[in-house]
Design an enzyme around this catalytic site. Structure first.
Site: not given
Ligand code: AMP
Length: 366
Positions: A353, A210, A179-181, A149, A60, A301, A8
């Protein structure tokens, strides 16, 4: 089977993972940051990997436009097309091209496969992907909903079908990749029939930084009235909006702990975040018809007990009701959190992913 190397490559970073597809295990992984020369970054990666010989490389690629609905073997024509699609994904595709060129130079003997974030959503019907704008402009500039995604939504759809003991072609579900996105997808008979991201990953749900959906007139209003340049508006909506714009914090964990301490700004932000998701659940139920499952995945999630609870509260009349005790359980595997007998199963299904890209690359080769 020999492992697949998943790459990636961003404009200034190189993320890699060596995946054993037989066991679904990541053997090695790494992140090289502040990359200014992708050829140098590949040298570093090869040093870090040591003595391994991957079977193939899966890349990716964020934007595959309308023409890539499946992974493809990379050749010069594919590289040229990914380059051309940079106008639709200026933050991503140029970095992918640099990464692909670096990988081809470093491993000229290996098959290299491009796996596109947009591909899974190419099954959307016209009523989902077309914007009601001047179609001359839409056609000339490729303006339509593409969705992103897709690798994650496809992987989670497959895992959901397996969890439910169904064939993928019989799965009807709503998947929330938070997630962040963040994006939602509507899955009918195993295929994506709608998704919340659009021409770019800016549309749809409230994200870390965003905005997601806004009145498009806000852009012109900020330009005319706030005297912002179009690049300033674009940067604000992409980097200083979403949870960050609402609260100053982009990480949901920080917003949740502020809300717990009674901070009204944070409480309101969580309400905006969850209401946007409810809006898509309602819309997709109307489009899909009855669903087997509502599925949570990605950082928020998979981990936020509170947010899963807030999103599903008040949806009992739709057959969606979670069990508070099951929702509390922390686990790395797919699990059900709905109450016994609910007509919709609410599931938490971890995404992966890199593994998905490795599996698609391996499947492509066989
Ligand atoms: P990802 O982009 O899938 O890696 O998700 C990252 C985001 O997940 C982070 O910015 C957090 O806001 C959220 N996150 C991760 N762990 C937790 C948690 N235990 N409780 C709430 N939000 C979480």
């Amino acid at each position: 089977m020999r492992p697949i190397l998943v790459i990636n490559s961003g404009s200034s970073s190189l993320k890699y993972q060596l995946v054993d597809v037989d066991s679904s295990v990541a053997l090695q992984s790494g992140l090289i940051e502040r990359v200014t020369d992708h050829a140098m970054a590949f040298k570093q990666m090869i040093q870090e990997l040591g003595d391994v010989s991957p079977l193939a490389i899966g890349h990716r690629v964020v934007h595959g436009g309308s023409e890539f609905s499946k992974p493809v073997i990379i050749d010069n024509a594919v590289i040229a097309r990914i380059k051309e699609l940079s106008s639709l994904a200026p933050l991503h595709n140029p970095g992918h091209v640099a990464g692909i060129e670096g990988a081809v130079a470093a491993f000229p003997e290996l098959v290299q496969v491009a796996v596109f974030d947009t591909a899974f959503h190419q099954t959307m019907p016209v009523e989902s992907y077309r914007y009601a704008i001047d179609q001359k402009l839409a056609d000339e500039y490729g303006i339509r909903r593409y969705g992103f995604h897709g690798t994650s939504h496809a992987f989670v759809a497959q895992k959901t079908a397996e969890f439910l003991g169904k064939d993928l072609s019989e799965l009807n579900a709503i998947i929330l990749h938070l997630g962040n996105g963040a994006s939602a997808s509507a899955i009918k008979n195993g295929e994506s029939i709608n998704t919340s991201m659009g021409l770019t990953p800016l549309q749809g749900l409230v994200m870390g930084t965003r905005s997601g959906d806004i009145d498009p007139a806000i852009v012109a209003y900020l330009e005319r009235v706030a005297k912002m340049s179009i690049d300033e508006v674009d940067a604000s909506l992409n980097k200083n909006a979403g949870l960050k714009g609402l609260t100053g914090d982009s990480d949901l964990r920080d917003v949740e702990s502020r809300a717990k301490a009674g901070d009204q700004v944070a409480i309101d932000a969580l309400a905006v975040y969850s209401m946007r998701i409810k809006h898509y659940i309602g819309a997709y139920l109307a489009q899909i018809g009855p669903i087997d499952a509502l599925v949570f995945t990605a950082g928020v999630g998979e981990n936020s007990v509170e947010m899963r609870s807030q999103i599903t509260s008040g949806l009992e009349h739709l057959g969606i009701k979670i069990d508070a005790a099951k929702n509390q359980l922390r686990d790395k595997s797919a699990r059900e959190i709905s109450v016994e007998g609910a007509s919709v199963k609410v599931l938490v299904v971890p995404t992966n992913e890199e593994l998905a890209i490795a599996l698609q690359t391996a499947e492509f080769l066989s």
